[in-house]
Write an enzyme that holds these catalytic residues in place. Sequence first.
Site, short mmCIF file in Angstrom:
data_model
loop_
_atom_site.label_atom_id
_atom_site.label_comp_id
_atom_site.label_asym_id
_atom_site.label_seq_id
_atom_site.Cartn_x
_atom_site.Cartn_y
_atom_site.Cartn_z
N ASP A 1 -56.06 57.33 -25.23
CA ASP A 1 -57.30 57.30 -25.28
C ASP A 1 -58.30 57.44 -23.78
O ASP A 1 -57.60 57.46 -22.97
CB ASP A 1 -57.67 56.03 -25.68
CG ASP A 1 -59.46 55.93 -26.08
OD1 ASP A 1 -59.88 56.90 -26.33
OD2 ASP A 1 -59.94 54.82 -26.40
N ASN B 1 -60.61 61.29 -36.94
CA ASN B 1 -61.09 62.13 -35.87
C ASN B 1 -61.72 63.57 -36.43
O ASN B 1 -62.29 64.24 -35.47
CB ASN B 1 -60.01 62.68 -34.86
CG ASN B 1 -59.51 61.44 -33.96
OD1 ASN B 1 -58.38 61.27 -33.75
ND2 ASN B 1 -60.55 60.56 -33.66
C1 FPP Z 1 -58.77 60.17 -27.46
O1 FPP Z 1 -59.48 60.16 -26.49
C2 FPP Z 1 -57.91 61.50 -27.59
C3 FPP Z 1 -57.62 62.14 -28.72
C4 FPP Z 1 -58.52 61.77 -29.92
C5 FPP Z 1 -56.87 63.50 -28.66
C6 FPP Z 1 -55.67 63.42 -28.11
C7 FPP Z 1 -55.01 64.49 -27.90
C8 FPP Z 1 -54.35 65.07 -26.75
C9 FPP Z 1 -53.96 64.12 -25.70
C10 FPP Z 1 -54.14 66.40 -27.04
C11 FPP Z 1 -53.11 67.06 -28.08
C12 FPP Z 1 -51.68 66.11 -27.87
C13 FPP Z 1 -50.45 66.81 -27.83
C14 FPP Z 1 -49.32 65.80 -28.32
C15 FPP Z 1 -49.94 68.01 -27.05
P1 FPP Z 1 -61.05 60.29 -26.72
O2 FPP Z 1 -61.43 61.80 -26.68
O3 FPP Z 1 -61.60 59.48 -27.71
O4 FPP Z 1 -62.02 59.75 -25.28
P2 FPP Z 1 -63.08 59.20 -25.15
O5 FPP Z 1 -62.84 57.65 -25.83
O6 FPP Z 1 -63.14 58.97 -23.72
O7 FPP Z 1 -64.35 59.81 -25.76
#
Ligand code: FPP
Length: 248
Positions: free
Chosen positions: A28, A76
């Site tokens: 996150d 998501n």
């Molecule tokens: C949460 O941070 C993250 C996600 C919903 C996406 C995670 C995906 C990756 C790290 C990339 C793909 C993965 C692999 C395994 C190659 P957020 O966007 O909710 O952050 P925020 O809370 O700061 O908005």
Amino acid sequence: MSWFKKKKVTLEKVDMSNLPSHIAIIMDGNGRWAKKRGLPRTAGHKVGSETFRTIATYCNDIGIKYLTVYAFSTENWKRPQDEVDAIMNLLEEYILEAFEKVRKDNIKLTFWGDRTRLSPKLQQMMNEVEEKSRDMTGIHVNVCLNYGGRDEIARATKEIATAVKNGEISVDEITEQMISDSIYSKDVPDPELIIRPSGEIRTSNFLLWQSAYSEYYFTDVLWPDFKPIELDRAILAYQNRSRRFGGV
Ligand code: FPP
């Protein structure tokens, strides 16, 4: 945290004979990391995917047996389409790369979640890389993709209810083990340690069944900034906990 306190933590050594066998991570903070730099959220996911590679390699190097990461939840899909597309593209990139790496680095790669909503191309890549890495004996990496803990339990419930309906088992025969055997993690032990970076202190539908006795570790560090030293800190915190599993 003061420099001294921080330093003191890192001076302590991780006990390599008492590592958690399974670490799970909610990756996150990508969006906030990007916003702080005036970049699009997708830039945060890109760096977040690189952090994932670094941490997976580090886990493999130190002897962690299972690593499970939350890459995309059943919720998501509510995000803007360009962000969803960017995450799916990063996953495709990773799987393409994994085709070359899984055998060389002895990695077993599997995916947990409902695949039916993913593109046919991505589904095919996931199936193929799982097949290719099936017999690898090094770290087992599970990427949770269109995954939700409640969805997982609902699916297991339907499967068991169908077995009852077909007369294969009776209601009285339903056990906790039967549920454990009907969810994505059926071949994997429950995670001893679940890490959530970025300062959020909630589980967000991640591994609801499997986390019954997991130790949680929360840190304010955003996922793109999460370095191996942060993993060491999480493991150290885990090693200093007293795990009683309901006993004394
Ligand atoms: C949460 O941070 C993250 C996600 C919903 C996406 C995670 C995906 C990756 C790290 C990339 C793909 C993965 C692999 C395994 C190659 P957020 O966007 O909710 O952050 P925020 O809370 O700061 O908005």
